[in-house]
Design an enzyme around this catalytic site. Structure first.
Site, mmCIF file in Angstrom:
data_model
loop_
_atom_site.group_PDB
_atom_site.id
_atom_site.type_symbol
_atom_site.label_atom_id
_atom_site.label_comp_id
_atom_site.label_asym_id
_atom_site.label_seq_id
_atom_site.Cartn_x
_atom_site.Cartn_y
_atom_site.Cartn_z
ATOM 1 N N VAL A 101 10.862 19.667 56.005
ATOM 2 C CA VAL A 101 12.028 20.451 56.431
ATOM 3 C C VAL A 101 13.217 19.527 56.676
ATOM 4 O O VAL A 101 14.145 19.459 55.881
ATOM 5 C CB VAL A 101 11.731 21.274 57.721
ATOM 6 C CG1 VAL A 101 12.929 22.129 58.097
ATOM 7 C CG2 VAL A 101 10.497 22.136 57.538
ATOM 8 N N CYS A 102 13.169 18.826 57.783
ATOM 9 C CA CYS A 102 14.339 18.075 58.252
ATOM 10 C C CYS A 102 14.568 16.774 57.502
ATOM 11 O O CYS A 102 15.603 16.137 57.702
ATOM 12 C CB CYS A 102 14.231 17.824 59.754
ATOM 13 S SG CYS A 102 14.196 19.363 60.698
#
Length: 197
Positions: A101-102
């Protein structure tokens, strides 16, 4: 750029041992500092959800305040991109939690903006082996280049006869590079400090 190396993110790590990620992140941070690489620390919802940045990472950069945000993709926060673009560089190196995700999101965004992007896979991690591995594959397919923290530091050093950062690199390796670091301790003890030469 160090992305979301925070307790809440580390609690769910399954692709890597948390202690290893913490060690590798600290080694990477020390390498960046030794070579004076412009560095950005980011957190996500530090006060309401994810907690403070790893203390050992903050200790390497005691005067560098993490940019806190609410977006999953740091690239969507103007404070982050303004800081990145202020350096005027076209290469960027990232590590983060979680890989899927990040980390993957800003890697893809940076590629779209024309950056040459590297990511440090062993100072990053995901909620499962598959989540991490698929994110790594996606980043590579998009054109990002994977590295390990030790590979990054040794590419910065490049030549053992260059003494500019030699002692710092050896000290970082001794503390964070596992068996390689222990080998340097051994060589220094047995052969009078000829590490790496």
């Amino acid at each position: 750029m160090f992305i979301d190396h925070q307790p809440q993110m580390a609690f769910a790590l399954k692709s890597h041992d948390v202690d290893s990620v913490r060690n590798n992140t600290e080694g990477l941070a020390k390498a960046a500092k030794a070579f004076k690489v412009p560095t950005i620390l980011t957190t996500v919802s530090a006060k309401t959800f994810s907690g403070p940045i790893f203390p050992e990472l903050q200790a390497v950069f005691p005067d560098l305040k993490p940019i806190d945000r609410t977006t999953m993709n740091p690239w969507e926060d103007k404070n982050v991109t303004d800081k990145i673009n202020s350096y005027g560089k076209k290469k960027i190196v990232m590590a983060g939690l979680w890989t899927e995700v990040c980390l993957v999101d800003p890697v893809l965004s940076a590629l779209d903006q024309g950056f040459e992007v590297y990511f440090i896979s062993d100072a990053s991690g995901g909620v499962s082996d598959e989540a991490h591995d698929m994110a790594v594959e996606r980043m590579i397919q998009a054109g990002a280049k994977p590295m390990t923290w030790l590979q990054y530091m040794l590419e910065l050093q490049r030549d053992w006869k260059d003494q500019t950062h030699y002692k710092e690199v050896i000290d970082i390796a001794k503390e964070h590079a596992g068996g390689y670091g222990l080998g340097l301790v051994y060589a220094g003890s047995m052969f009078g400090g000829g590490e790496g030469k």
